[in-house]
Design an enzyme around this catalytic site. Structure first.
Site, PDB file in Angstrom:
ATOM      1  N   ASP A 153     -11.762  19.268  -5.414  1.00  0.00           N
ATOM      2  CA  ASP A 153     -12.202  20.653  -5.224  1.00  0.00           C
ATOM      3  C   ASP A 153     -11.834  21.496  -6.449  1.00  0.00           C
ATOM      4  O   ASP A 153     -10.656  21.626  -6.801  1.00  0.00           O
ATOM      5  CB  ASP A 153     -11.498  21.166  -3.946  1.00  0.00           C
ATOM      6  CG  ASP A 153     -12.091  22.443  -3.425  1.00  0.00           C
ATOM      7  OD1 ASP A 153     -12.900  23.066  -4.131  1.00  0.00           O
ATOM      8  OD2 ASP A 153     -11.726  22.819  -2.295  1.00  0.00           O
ATOM      9  N   ASP A 213     -18.460  27.658   1.306  1.00  0.00           N
ATOM     10  CA  ASP A 213     -17.989  27.114   2.583  1.00  0.00           C
ATOM     11  C   ASP A 213     -18.932  27.509   3.720  1.00  0.00           C
ATOM     12  O   ASP A 213     -19.318  28.667   3.845  1.00  0.00           O
ATOM     13  CB  ASP A 213     -16.584  27.639   2.896  1.00  0.00           C
ATOM     14  CG  ASP A 213     -15.551  27.052   1.952  1.00  0.00           C
ATOM     15  OD1 ASP A 213     -15.950  26.496   0.905  1.00  0.00           O
ATOM     16  OD2 ASP A 213     -14.364  27.161   2.249  1.00  0.00           O
TER      17      ASP A 213
END
Ligand code: GLA
Length: 387
Positions: A153, A213
């Site tokens: 990430d 997200d």
């Protein structure tokens, strides 16, 4: 003699085939996820509130609920497991994960695979230690623990790399994973920056996030999914566009809305990573996550990412060609009330007559001419196959 020659010829062909395969595709991606990965990642349900007991309980629930049988395989630990580095620079889990190799083994003993999380930056998104300047050491540690999947990430990496160095930063970890010789699914998470779909597979990525997200509300969830429109050509066996986790069961959407997420993700050949508490889910949540007809659309071996065929205001029709020769069709009603929706067979390249099966109902509807019409609930979907 004849047998020996035949054996030699077979071995030779195998070597030629293997070297051709390794030249054609990055070895990391070949064969690992021929269909979109399925599993669990607790981030949307638990955030940082995770520990060893919880991960064990979720793994056990995958088995006892029947999700494993439905195809859910990976148990992916997200952020917040990291502790400090020891005097040799080896990453240590924090006190909530006292025995990482033991935890991985536990998950493996359930017949499941284990995923872990890190960042190319110095810090993860939740502020824990990333892999910056420790890439090989971390990859070696993960492989030693028996890890099968890494979500990598971007997070703080922007503070140490320019955007133009993003690809190289991801390639660095790919090389490190390769050096371990352990097959590890490589999940790129950088929110779709730098058109990652164009280079993700080139750095060994098996999946790459295409946006931010996913949220637990209908409108924002929908945006995460349809962001993938136009990216069909980049997906296929071993490499998948990733619109993020399944919010199914988390409470922010109605059952019809969750069915819409599951159906859209399946038409998109998206990874199916449930992100709810599997130890405490309703029968309805379980049914949405495990419908075998819907999962079969997602897991179709051709790996074709479906596409939007038609949009008329809030009414959208998405289609996906399946290996069997049939076509999966999603009639999505994004309006504020139930509505009748029709799909015209000719328009989507199906003949005059088609055999229709309703996948959520798991019932054959029979043979129809020219078109199929159904009443679709508000924010819901009727998902069918036409044969
Ligand atoms: C980012 C990612 C999420 C999750 C968190 C963890 O926001 O996009 O999926 O991994 O970081 O901190």
């Amino acid at each position: 003699m004849k047998t020996t020659l035949r054996g030699f010829a077979l071995a030779f062909s195998a070597i030629v085939l293997l070297s051709w395969l390794s030249a054609a595709a990055p070895a990391q991606s070949s064969g690992l996820v021929p269909t979109p990965p399925m599993g669990w990642n607790g981030w949307e349900a638990f955030g940082c509130k995770v520990d060893e007991q919880l991960v064990k309980a979720e793994a056990d629930a995958i088995v006892s609920s029947g999700m494993q049988k439905a195809g859910y395989l990976y148990v992916n630990l997200d952020d917040c497991w990291e502790g400090t580095r020891d005097s040799n620079g080896n990453i240590q889990p924090n006190s909530k994960f006292p025995d990482m190799p033991g935890l991985v083994k536990y998950v493996h003993n359930d017949g499941l695979k284990f995923g872990i999380y890190s960042s190319p930056g110095p810090k993860t998104c939740a502020g824990y230690l990333g892999s910056y300047k420790h890439e090989q050491q971390d990859a070696t540690t993960y492989a030693g623990w028996g890890v099968d999947y890494l979500k990598y990430d971007w997070c703080s990496a922007g503070s140490v790399y320019k955007s133009s160095q993003m690809k190289a930063a991801y390639d660095k970890m790919y090389q490190a994973l390769q050096n371990t010789s352990r097959p590890i699914v490589y999940s790129l998470c950088q929110y779709g920056l730098q058109n990652v779909w164009q280079w993700g597979a080139g750095v060994g990525g098996n999946l790459w996030r295409t946006g931010g997200d996913v949220k637990d509300n209908y409108d924002e969830m929908w945006v995460s999914g349809i962001d993938e429109y136009g990216l069909q050509s980049y997906a296929g066996p071993g490499q998948w566009n990733d619109p993020d986790l399944l919010q199914v069961g988390n409470g922010g959407m109605t059952a019809d809305e969750y069915r819409s997420q599951m159906a859209l993700w399946s038409l998109l050949a998206a990874p199916l990573l449930a992100s709810t508490d599997l130890t405490n889910m309703t029968q309805q949540t379980l049914a949405i996550l495990t419908n075998p007809d819907v999962i079969a659309v997602d897991q179709d071996s051709a790996g074709i990412q479906g596409s939007r065929y038609q949009q008329t205001g809030p009414f959208e029709i998405w289609t996906k060609s399946l290996t069997s020769g049939s076509t999966a069709v999603g009639l999505f009603n994004r309006s504020e009330g139930a509505s009748n929706m029709c799909v015209n067979f000719r328009g989507i390249g199906v003949g005059e007559t088609a055999w229709v099966r309703d996948l959520w109902a798991r019932e054959d509807r029979g043979s129809f001419q020219t078109q199929y019409c159904a009443n679709v609930p508000k924010h819901g979907v009727v998902l069918v196959t036409l044969n």
